[in-house]
Design a protein around this motif. Structure first.
Motif, PDB file in Angstrom:
ATOM      1  N   LYS A 638       0.834  -1.209   0.000  1.00 56.62           N
ATOM      2  CA  LYS A 638       0.000   0.000   0.000  1.00 56.62           C
ATOM      3  C   LYS A 638       0.872   1.264   0.000  1.00 56.62           C
ATOM      4  O   LYS A 638       0.642   2.190  -0.793  1.00 56.62           O
ATOM      5  N   GLU A 639       1.863   1.317   0.861  1.00 52.95           N
ATOM      6  CA  GLU A 639       2.719   2.494   0.944  1.00 52.95           C
ATOM      7  C   GLU A 639       3.536   2.684  -0.332  1.00 52.95           C
ATOM      8  O   GLU A 639       3.778   3.809  -0.770  1.00 52.95           O
ATOM      9  N   THR A 640       3.955   1.576  -0.950  1.00 51.89           N
ATOM     10  CA  THR A 640       4.703   1.645  -2.213  1.00 51.89           C
ATOM     11  C   THR A 640       3.871   2.305  -3.301  1.00 51.89           C
ATOM     12  O   THR A 640       4.345   3.201  -4.022  1.00 51.89           O
ATOM     13  N   ALA A 641       2.618   1.871  -3.421  1.00 55.80           N
ATOM     14  CA  ALA A 641       1.732   2.427  -4.455  1.00 55.80           C
ATOM     15  C   ALA A 641       1.420   3.894  -4.193  1.00 55.80           C
ATOM     16  O   ALA A 641       1.405   4.719  -5.123  1.00 55.80           O
ATOM     17  N   LYS A 642       1.177   4.236  -2.935  1.00 58.88           N
ATOM     18  CA  LYS A 642       0.830   5.628  -2.606  1.00 58.88           C
ATOM     19  C   LYS A 642       2.008   6.566  -2.872  1.00 58.88           C
ATOM     20  O   LYS A 642       1.827   7.695  -3.339  1.00 58.88           O
ATOM     21  N   LYS A 643       3.215   6.085  -2.607  1.00 58.99           N
ATOM     22  CA  LYS A 643       4.397   6.908  -2.866  1.00 58.99           C
ATOM     23  C   LYS A 643       4.574   7.145  -4.361  1.00 58.99           C
ATOM     24  O   LYS A 643       4.888   8.260  -4.797  1.00 58.99           O
ATOM     25  N   ILE A 653      -1.521  -1.614  -9.726  1.00 62.26           N
ATOM     26  CA  ILE A 653      -1.116  -2.807  -8.984  1.00 62.26           C
ATOM     27  C   ILE A 653      -1.687  -3.991  -9.752  1.00 62.26           C
ATOM     28  O   ILE A 653      -2.905  -4.162  -9.846  1.00 62.26           O
ATOM     29  N   LEU A 654      -0.816  -4.801 -10.342  1.00 59.06           N
ATOM     30  CA  LEU A 654      -1.241  -5.886 -11.220  1.00 59.06           C
ATOM     31  C   LEU A 654      -1.075  -7.229 -10.521  1.00 59.06           C
ATOM     32  O   LEU A 654      -0.007  -7.541  -9.979  1.00 59.06           O
ATOM     33  N   THR A 655      -2.145  -8.017 -10.570  1.00 58.23           N
ATOM     34  CA  THR A 655      -2.176  -9.312  -9.895  1.00 58.23           C
ATOM     35  C   THR A 655      -2.336 -10.433 -10.913  1.00 58.23           C
ATOM     36  O   THR A 655      -2.677 -10.192 -12.067  1.00 58.23           O
ATOM     37  N   ARG A 656      -2.150 -11.667 -10.456  1.00 59.43           N
ATOM     38  CA  ARG A 656      -2.300 -12.822 -11.356  1.00 59.43           C
ATOM     39  C   ARG A 656      -3.748 -13.056 -11.730  1.00 59.43           C
ATOM     40  O   ARG A 656      -4.060 -13.465 -12.853  1.00 59.43           O
ATOM     41  N   ASN A 657      -4.675 -12.816 -10.778  1.00 62.56           N
ATOM     42  CA  ASN A 657      -6.072 -13.158 -11.017  1.00 62.56           C
ATOM     43  C   ASN A 657      -6.991 -12.211 -10.263  1.00 62.56           C
ATOM     44  O   ASN A 657      -6.536 -11.326  -9.520  1.00 62.56           O
ATOM     45  N   GLU A 658      -8.272 -12.428 -10.450  1.00 56.57           N
ATOM     46  CA  GLU A 658      -9.281 -11.535  -9.883  1.00 56.57           C
ATOM     47  C   GLU A 658      -9.328 -11.619  -8.365  1.00 56.57           C
ATOM     48  O   GLU A 658      -9.464 -10.593  -7.681  1.00 56.57           O
ATOM     49  N   LEU A 689      -4.755   1.977  -9.484  1.00 57.29           N
ATOM     50  CA  LEU A 689      -5.664   1.006 -10.069  1.00 57.29           C
ATOM     51  C   LEU A 689      -5.230  -0.391  -9.650  1.00 57.29           C
ATOM     52  O   LEU A 689      -4.036  -0.701  -9.671  1.00 57.29           O
ATOM     53  N   ILE A 690      -6.187  -1.214  -9.289  1.00 56.12           N
ATOM     54  CA  ILE A 690      -5.900  -2.609  -8.944  1.00 56.12           C
ATOM     55  C   ILE A 690      -6.657  -3.481  -9.934  1.00 56.12           C
ATOM     56  O   ILE A 690      -7.887  -3.385 -10.054  1.00 56.12           O
ATOM     57  N   LEU A 691      -5.938  -4.352 -10.669  1.00 56.75           N
ATOM     58  CA  LEU A 691      -6.603  -5.175 -11.675  1.00 56.75           C
ATOM     59  C   LEU A 691      -5.771  -6.414 -11.985  1.00 56.75           C
ATOM     60  O   LEU A 691      -4.539  -6.389 -11.881  1.00 56.75           O
ATOM     61  N   PRO A 692      -6.456  -7.505 -12.369  1.00 55.14           N
ATOM     62  CA  PRO A 692      -5.722  -8.702 -12.818  1.00 55.14           C
ATOM     63  C   PRO A 692      -5.033  -8.418 -14.143  1.00 55.14           C
ATOM     64  O   PRO A 692      -5.503  -7.609 -14.938  1.00 55.14           O
ATOM     65  N   ASP A 702       1.934   4.648 -16.088  1.00 55.19           N
ATOM     66  CA  ASP A 702       3.148   5.368 -15.710  1.00 55.19           C
ATOM     67  C   ASP A 702       4.030   4.498 -14.821  1.00 55.19           C
ATOM     68  O   ASP A 702       5.240   4.433 -15.005  1.00 55.19           O
ATOM     69  N   ALA A 703       3.424   3.846 -13.839  1.00 52.82           N
ATOM     70  CA  ALA A 703       4.181   2.987 -12.930  1.00 52.82           C
ATOM     71  C   ALA A 703       3.373   1.730 -12.645  1.00 52.82           C
ATOM     72  O   ALA A 703       2.143   1.753 -12.647  1.00 52.82           O
ATOM     73  N   VAL A 704       4.079   0.640 -12.398  1.00 48.14           N
ATOM     74  CA  VAL A 704       3.436  -0.648 -12.111  1.00 48.14           C
ATOM     75  C   VAL A 704       4.022  -1.230 -10.831  1.00 48.14           C
ATOM     76  O   VAL A 704       5.243  -1.209 -10.633  1.00 48.14           O
ATOM     77  N   VAL A 705       3.122  -1.738  -9.994  1.00 48.23           N
ATOM     78  CA  VAL A 705       3.518  -2.511  -8.824  1.00 48.23           C
ATOM     79  C   VAL A 705       3.066  -3.948  -9.068  1.00 48.23           C
ATOM     80  O   VAL A 705       1.862  -4.208  -9.204  1.00 48.23           O
TER      81      VAL A 705
END
Length: 757
Positions: A638-643, A653-658, A689-692, A702-705
């Motif tokens: 969370k802190e990484t994304a907010k920074k 923030i990209l995840t493997r699945n839903e 943004l949080i998405l699979p 611009d940036a990806v976590v």
């Protein structure tokens, strides 16, 4: 002359052209206002002129003639407005950045200077101020190097001496960058364009078309154009510029309505929606694969590619893989066709045609008609003769029922207005049998659902026919009991109006073969993005559905997120085999432009043939790996994304699945800047943004976590495509967060890139 002196002269020309554009927009605004007034006047007259007595035959004829005349006037007025609005859009697209290139040529001893932009502009004397980038002569700008250059014209090939090629970056009518070059595009322009943070819509980068992209854009000879491009290589830009070029090249025979683009998801469709208008063209039709299938299989819920991916993530048995690979091959569709044709004595599966709760035509009656058609005819011919026989029986029934008491009673109960409406709608003249004619027209309206059922082939049941053919199929993939269990599972799904993705295309193909329906001859070009997610059966069916269309297929074998867990064959080989009777051209793009060199070089090390990927020389920060313990993982994420969001507008923030995306979101639920993106989203908001990953295909941020790049979440090589695709969504910054133990896929990079947090 120094470059600064030359720049001053060029700026004077920009200022002059900008003023002329503004004046033209003022004039077209006046013309639009006048045209709008004229349209309103004609529409008012249309309303007044159609209020005519329709009781007498002569009055009816006069009214019909007047209506047709007024309709034509309205159409012409509206069309005039549309043309003016289209011209205004092209002028507005030139505002602020009227052109981006200049070429100095000598042709037949005559010197000429041409400026290249997104559309043609002439002054009041007819002199060309700007040439459209799609014009034949503009190809010199992209393909030519200084010296003798050939370009194609409608009358053949012409030769010119290219003496200068100059490139501009013009913003708000001010020259920001300008330089002379012998190449297509210099790094100075690309770095300037790509260094900016991402907008909500894709940028118009016609000015940065490379030689390879130009080959893609201007190809008019290939039946199948297969483009294999690494992440960020400009595939999507090329596809849109190709659409714009083809519309310009074939403007007398093709419009945007003759083109279909298959998009990977709704987000992508909206993401690119503004690009074609910025190139001066109307948007073509866009559809996802699921939308395309669902539109053709109404009343059935077809499993989406995303839903299947989510299931596969949980469980994917080897027998399922074997059956799926077979059913998703072109050979499987060929086998269905062969089985159908090899059984001429088999009666198709028909359905009752129900009207007002009772069978109007029973399936037994339909089967009897079909069985009595000569078996020597091909199945589609037998089906058509059956269909025509049913329509004739319906017409006979209408004729016979017209004097039935219930019909006459219904006519007697019609209001004067409804009675008169039937006469007007069907141009029924006064005669001794007028009432019988009215009765027949009344019955045609009443029996319209039956006629529609026959026309749309609803009396044929392709689902049962598919099950029948599966039972007839000899196969050695799995045991007979497993195959039978699979058939029973499909049958159970059909009962609940559901269908697996792999079965849907097979059923559509079978239905269209039997009924000779589902064919669209008007479509001239099909574009498919992320083609690595498509099966050969799906591509075969799309080609079958649009027989006159050339196909442009764009993909990247390294981004095979949705099927990499079980597909093993090479896409290029499969496509060439599937379309072996067509002229197929394959183009490979290895240069990546999206990400910084550090991100690209990091991501390509994940690939077996990563050395083929070329990073663009835009420098940035190295990717960072952050390892957290269980207890502080989500707080650290969370802190990484907010920074990052303090620096960039879009942080994904990209995840493997839903399910992982939903889990991450629960830890941000109190934050208004955070959005959980699902498959129904059509636009990309700002913020976090949080998405699979499968919803991010084709997009950039611009940036990806990267969420949880751990040993548990990314255990082996089967996860490479997913992780590579996640990393290559980032333009400027990439941070990989790890819960406890780092993935073995990052073993070579871990010591160098691990952050102390």
């Amino acid at each position: 002359m120094t470059i600064n002196q030359s720049k001053a002269e060029e700026q004077q020309r920009v200022d002059s052209v900008a003023k002329k554009i503004d004046k033209k927009i003022d004039r077209v605004d006046q013309s639009i206002a006048q045209a709008h007034q004229e349209t309103n006047r004609i529409e008012r007259n249309y309303g007044e002129n159609t209020k005519v007595n329709t009781t007498e035959v002569d009055d009816q004829m006069e009214t019909n003639a007047s209506v047709q005349q007024q309709k034509q006037l309205v159409y012409l007025a509206v069309e005039n407005e549309n043309i003016l609005n289209s011209n205004k859009l092209k002028l507005e697209n030139l505002q602020g950045s009227p052109y981006f290139g200049r070429i100095d040529i000598v042709e037949d001893g005559q010197k000429d200077t041409l400026y290249i932009g997104t559309s043609t502009l002439q002054d009041d004397d007819g002199e060309f101020l700007i040439y459209d980038w799609r014009a034949p002569i503009s190809g010199i700008y992209y393909n030519g190097v200084l010296g003798k250059v050939h370009y194609k014209t409608p009358n053949g090939t012409a030769e010119v001496d290219l003496q200068k090629k100059r490139q501009f970056q013009i913003i708000n009518n001010k020259i920001k960058n300008m330089f002379d070059t012998n190449e297509t595009v210099g790094d100075e322009i690309l770095q300037s364009v790509l260094g900016e943070y991402s907008d909500e819509y894709m940028k118009n980068i016609v000015a940065t078309i490379q030689h390879e992209q130009n080959t893609i854009i201007r190809d008019t000879r290939s039946d199948i154009l297969l483009v294999q491009g690494v992440a960020g290589s400009g595939k999507t830009s090329a596809i849109l510029q190709r659409v714009a070029y083809l519309l310009y090249h074939s403007r007398s025979t093709m419009t945007a309505d003759n083109i279909v683009l298959f998009s990977p998801n709704k987000l992508f469709s909206n993401y690119i929606s503004e690009v074609l208008p910025s190139l001066g063209e109307r948007n073509m039709r866009q559809v996802t694969l699921n939308e395309f299938i669902s539109l053709r299989l109404t009343g059935v819920q077809v499993e989406t590619l995303f839903e299947r991916y989510e299931k596969d993530e949980r469980n994917l048995p080897e027998t399922t893989i074997k059956i799926r690979l077979y059913k998703e091959s072109g050979a499987f569709l060929d086998k269905l066709e062969q089985l159908e044709n090899d059984n001429p004595n088999h009666t198709l599966d028909f359905e009752d045609v129900i009207f007002e709760g009772k069978p109007f035509f029973t399936k037994e009656e339909i089967s009897d008609i079909y069985d009595h058609v000569n078996h020597a005819y091909h199945i589609p011919d037998r089906f058509l003769r059956t269909k025509n026989a049913l329509i004739k029986r319906l017409q006979k029934r209408i004729h016979e029922d017209r004097n039935e008491d219930w019909v006459q009673d219904e006519i007697d109960n019609l209001s004067d207005e409804d009675f008169q409406q039937i006469i007007t709608d069907h141009n029924i003249e006064e005669s001794t049998n007028q009432r019988e004619i009215i009765a027949e027209e009344f019955l045609r309206d009443r029996y319209a659902p039956i006629y529609n059922a026959l026309i749309n082939n609803y009396f044929f049941n392709p689902y049962k026919e598919y099950l029948y053919l599966l039972n007839q199929m000899d196969q050695t993939l799995v045991s007979d009991s497993v195959w039978q269990t699979m058939i029973e599972s499909i049958d159970d799904q059909i009962e609940t109006h559901k269908l697996n993705l792999s079965d849907s295309v097979a059923i559509l193909y079978l239905r269209d073969l039997v009924t000779e329906s589902g064919i669209n001859h008007a479509i001239q070009h099909i574009f498919i993005d992320e083609v690595q997610d498509y099966t050969m059966a799906q591509l075969k069916y799309i080609a079958h559905s649009f027989p006159n269309a050339k196909m442009t297929l764009l993909g990247d074998r390294a981004q095979d997120v949705l099927t990499s867990s079980y597909r093993r064959n090479d896409l290029v080989t499969e496509v060439n085999e599937l379309f072996k009777n067509k002229k197929t051209t394959t183009i490979t793009l290895n240069q990546s432009y999206r990400s910084t060199a550090e991100i690209t070089n990091f991501a390509k090390k994940l690939l077996p043939n990563g050395e083929d990927v070329k990073a663009f020389s835009r420098q940035g920060e190295d990717p960072v790996i952050k390892i957290f313990d269980d207890d502080d993982y989500y707080e650290g994420l969370k802190e990484t994304a907010k920074k990052l969001n303090q620096k960039y507008e879009t942080v994904a923030i990209l995840t493997r699945n839903e399910s992982q995306a939903e889990q991450v979101y629960t830890h941000f639920s109190d934050e208004s800047i955070v959005t959980l993106v699902d498959a129904d989203f059509r636009s990309i908001p700002k913020g976090i943004l949080i998405l699979p990953i499968y919803l991010a295909k084709g997009l950039e941020f611009d940036a990806v976590v990267a969420h949880d790049v751990s040993k548990e979440n990314y255990p082996d090589e089967r996860s490479i495509d997913v992780l590579y695709t996640i990393c290559t969504r980032a333009m400027h910054d990439l941070i990989l967060c790890v819960d406890k133990d780092i993935s073995p896929l990052l073993a070579d990079e871990s010591s160098r890139l691990i952050s102390e947090k």
